[in-house]
Design a protein around this motif. Structure first.
Motif, PDB file in Angstrom:
ATOM      1  N   SER A  29       0.657  -0.987  -0.151  1.00  0.00           N
ATOM      2  CA  SER A  29      -0.658  -0.080   0.032  1.00  0.00           C
ATOM      3  C   SER A  29       1.285   2.047  -0.016  1.00  0.00           C
ATOM      4  O   SER A  29       0.662   2.039  -0.710  1.00  0.00           O
ATOM      5  N   ASP A  30       2.065   1.598   0.873  1.00  0.00           N
ATOM      6  CA  ASP A  30       2.998   2.347   0.661  1.00  0.00           C
ATOM      7  C   ASP A  30       3.642   2.962  -0.619  1.00  0.00           C
ATOM      8  O   ASP A  30       3.611   3.889  -0.998  1.00  0.00           O
ATOM      9  N   LYS A  31       4.043   1.418  -1.467  1.00  0.00           N
ATOM     10  CA  LYS A  31       4.370   2.065  -2.663  1.00  0.00           C
ATOM     11  C   LYS A  31       3.648   1.559  -3.419  1.00  0.00           C
ATOM     12  O   LYS A  31       4.033   2.880  -4.418  1.00  0.00           O
ATOM     13  N   ALA A  32       2.209   1.454  -3.299  1.00  0.00           N
ATOM     14  CA  ALA A  32       1.185   2.025  -4.590  1.00  0.00           C
ATOM     15  C   ALA A  32       0.878   3.476  -4.351  1.00  0.00           C
ATOM     16  O   ALA A  32       0.385   3.985  -5.485  1.00  0.00           O
ATOM     17  N   ARG A  33       0.693   3.751  -2.890  1.00  0.00           N
ATOM     18  CA  ARG A  33       1.210   5.152  -2.586  1.00  0.00           C
ATOM     19  C   ARG A  33       1.645   6.093  -3.527  1.00  0.00           C
ATOM     20  O   ARG A  33       1.123   7.477  -3.536  1.00  0.00           O
ATOM     21  N   LYS A  34       2.916   5.750  -3.154  1.00  0.00           N
ATOM     22  CA  LYS A  34       3.825   6.473  -3.604  1.00  0.00           C
ATOM     23  C   LYS A  34       4.254   7.123  -5.566  1.00  0.00           C
ATOM     24  O   LYS A  34       4.572   7.937  -6.336  1.00  0.00           O
ATOM     25  N   VAL A  35       3.717   5.574  -6.088  1.00  0.00           N
ATOM     26  CA  VAL A  35       3.770   5.256  -7.365  1.00  0.00           C
ATOM     27  C   VAL A  35       2.839   6.342  -7.713  1.00  0.00           C
ATOM     28  O   VAL A  35       2.393   6.906  -8.814  1.00  0.00           O
ATOM     29  N   GLU A  36       1.265   6.640  -6.910  1.00  0.00           N
ATOM     30  CA  GLU A  36       0.256   7.405  -7.444  1.00  0.00           C
ATOM     31  C   GLU A  36       1.053   8.884  -7.814  1.00  0.00           C
ATOM     32  O   GLU A  36       0.501   9.698  -7.943  1.00  0.00           O
ATOM     33  N   GLN A  37       1.691   9.334  -6.526  1.00  0.00           N
ATOM     34  CA  GLN A  37       1.925  10.125  -5.745  1.00  0.00           C
ATOM     35  C   GLN A  37       3.156  10.726  -7.299  1.00  0.00           C
ATOM     36  O   GLN A  37       2.905  12.263  -7.768  1.00  0.00           O
ATOM     37  N   ILE A  38       3.774  10.275  -8.142  1.00  0.00           N
ATOM     38  CA  ILE A  38       4.667  10.137  -8.722  1.00  0.00           C
ATOM     39  C   ILE A  38       4.404  10.395 -10.282  1.00  0.00           C
ATOM     40  O   ILE A  38       4.498  10.721 -10.738  1.00  0.00           O
ATOM     41  N   ILE A  39       3.075   9.763 -10.558  1.00  0.00           N
ATOM     42  CA  ILE A  39       2.591   9.692 -12.032  1.00  0.00           C
ATOM     43  C   ILE A  39       2.133  10.836 -11.180  1.00  0.00           C
ATOM     44  O   ILE A  39       1.439  11.792 -12.823  1.00  0.00           O
ATOM     45  N   ALA A  40       1.293  11.941  -9.927  1.00  0.00           N
ATOM     46  CA  ALA A  40       0.070  12.878 -10.482  1.00  0.00           C
ATOM     47  C   ALA A  40       1.452  13.603 -10.609  1.00  0.00           C
ATOM     48  O   ALA A  40       1.110  15.102 -11.290  1.00  0.00           O
ATOM     49  N   PHE A  41       2.797  14.006 -10.279  1.00  0.00           N
ATOM     50  CA  PHE A  41       3.734  14.548 -10.610  1.00  0.00           C
ATOM     51  C   PHE A  41       3.394  14.473 -11.977  1.00  0.00           C
ATOM     52  O   PHE A  41       4.568  16.077 -12.931  1.00  0.00           O
ATOM     53  N   LEU A  42       3.941  13.938 -12.217  1.00  0.00           N
ATOM     54  CA  LEU A  42       4.633  13.719 -13.872  1.00  0.00           C
ATOM     55  C   LEU A  42       3.267  14.041 -14.725  1.00  0.00           C
ATOM     56  O   LEU A  42       3.783  15.116 -15.956  1.00  0.00           O
ATOM     57  N   GLU A  43       2.119  14.312 -14.385  1.00  0.00           N
ATOM     58  CA  GLU A  43       1.006  14.437 -15.059  1.00  0.00           C
ATOM     59  C   GLU A  43       0.999  16.325 -14.991  1.00  0.00           C
ATOM     60  O   GLU A  43       0.749  17.040 -16.052  1.00  0.00           O
ATOM     61  N   VAL A  44       1.396  17.386 -13.518  1.00  0.00           N
ATOM     62  CA  VAL A  44       2.353  18.682 -13.709  1.00  0.00           C
ATOM     63  C   VAL A  44       2.850  18.803 -15.026  1.00  0.00           C
ATOM     64  O   VAL A  44       2.819  19.489 -15.823  1.00  0.00           O
ATOM     65  N   ILE A  45       3.929  17.800 -14.825  1.00  0.00           N
ATOM     66  CA  ILE A  45       5.372  18.501 -15.295  1.00  0.00           C
ATOM     67  C   ILE A  45       4.791  18.338 -17.271  1.00  0.00           C
ATOM     68  O   ILE A  45       4.538  19.270 -17.796  1.00  0.00           O
ATOM     69  N   HIS A  46       3.850  17.280 -17.626  1.00  0.00           N
ATOM     70  CA  HIS A  46       3.361  17.469 -18.722  1.00  0.00           C
ATOM     71  C   HIS A  46       2.594  18.227 -19.516  1.00  0.00           C
ATOM     72  O   HIS A  46       2.065  19.149 -20.459  1.00  0.00           O
ATOM     73  N   SER A  47       2.278  18.960 -18.618  1.00  0.00           N
ATOM     74  CA  SER A  47       1.173  20.003 -18.540  1.00  0.00           C
ATOM     75  C   SER A  47       1.703  21.286 -18.778  1.00  0.00           C
ATOM     76  O   SER A  47       1.068  22.103 -19.181  1.00  0.00           O
ATOM     77  N   GLN A  48       2.862  21.290 -18.615  1.00  0.00           N
ATOM     78  CA  GLN A  48       3.168  22.415 -18.451  1.00  0.00           C
ATOM     79  C   GLN A  48       4.528  22.408 -19.377  1.00  0.00           C
ATOM     80  O   GLN A  48       4.451  23.349 -20.487  1.00  0.00           O
TER      81      GLN A  48
END
Length: 280
Positions: A29-48
């Motif tokens: 569960s901890d690792k899944a949450r970490k992956v969720e954070q990373i993908i969300a951050f990646l989405e922001v990068i891509h939006s820019q």
């Protein structure tokens, strides 16, 4: 949603190669949450950067990079999904981690990832930066990451802060707001919010268009506020300096970023010139 569901599944599968997601249930569960954070951050990068010409290489700098999970995911996404060139510089003071990351990048064939063992302030970058980012850089490393972006005129600065050890005990409040800092858990959250607000204002003083967003659900992490800044030629506003001074005085907080900007003469000392607009 910029990254489609099927692509997110592909990214999750790649995360297994990084050791982020494993069949072991203990930390799943901890690792899944970490992956969720990373993908969300990646989405922001891509939006820019998604509208930038695909004919040129994107340049990213990851400060306080640690295990570089975010940067590995960013590199994979742009190289194999978007299929455009990207170059990433990862900076961290931990030499063992940087060597480990360098070896992993070689095994993966990620030739345009570079790993630098250094204090963020000691790193010298040559050339333009599209995005300077940091995810949960510890304490003043958040300020150093922002300063690196500022002094290199990065087009975008994205920062998600973490602990604030060096200033926690310095935080004070006046009589009418002492109830906000009476309890440690509330004081910690208030400190987190006030410091990021002050950092955002400092970036605005340097002609960045800034907003603060929740980049991911609080289910993934309680430290989910991102300072998102885009370089623009903005007109200086005395209101920004006034807002900053009031926060500074109300809580007796001095972000590390402020000191670095004052040292370079990018803002005047707020102690010496309390009432007039600082001049760059």
């Amino acid at each position: 949603m910029l990254i489609e569901h099927d692509t997110k599944i592909q990214l999750c599968e790649f995360s297994q190669r990084l050791g982020l997601m494993t069949p072991q249930k203990k930390h799943e569960s901890d690792k899944a949450r970490k992956v969720e954070q990373i993908i969300a951050f990646l989405e922001v990068i891509h939006s820019q950067v998604r509208k930038y010409s695909k004919k040129r290489e994107l340049v990213f700098v990851d400060s306080g990079a640690g295990n570089c999970y975010l940067s590995f995911m960013v590199y994979y996404y742009y190289t194999y999904v978007v299929q455009r060139p990207v170059r990433i510089h990862c900076i961290d003071i931990n030499e063992a981690l940087m060597n480990k990351n360098r070896n992993l990048a070689e095994r993966l064939g990620f030739e345009r990832m570079h790993f630098h063992t250094a204090d963020i302030e000691q790193y010298t970058h040559c050339g333009p930066i599209d995005v300077a980012y940091s995810l949960h850089a510890c304490d003043v490393a958040t300020d150093k990451a922002m300063f690196l972006g500022l002094k290199n005129n990065a087009k975008h600065i994205l920062s998600v802060s973490c602990c604030q050890h060096s200033v926690k005990n310095k935080m004070q409040s006046y009589e009418n707001t002492k109830g906000l800092t009476k309890h440690s858990v509330i004081k910690d959250r208030l400190l987190y919010v006030v410091l990021d607000s002050m950092r955002a204002l400092l970036l605005e003083m340097q002609s960045y268009d800034v907003d603060v967003i929740e980049f991911v659900s609080s289910r993934a992490t309680d430290k989910n506020l991102m300072v998102r800044a885009h370089k623009k030629q903005l007109v200086e506003s005395e209101a920004i300096y006034s807002q900053y001074r009031r926060l500074r005085n109300a809580y007796n907080l001095r972000p590390y970023l402020e000191g670095r900007l004052v040292q370079l003469g990018l803002v005047a000392s707020f102690d010496q010139v309390p009432e007039q607009l600082p001049v760059k």
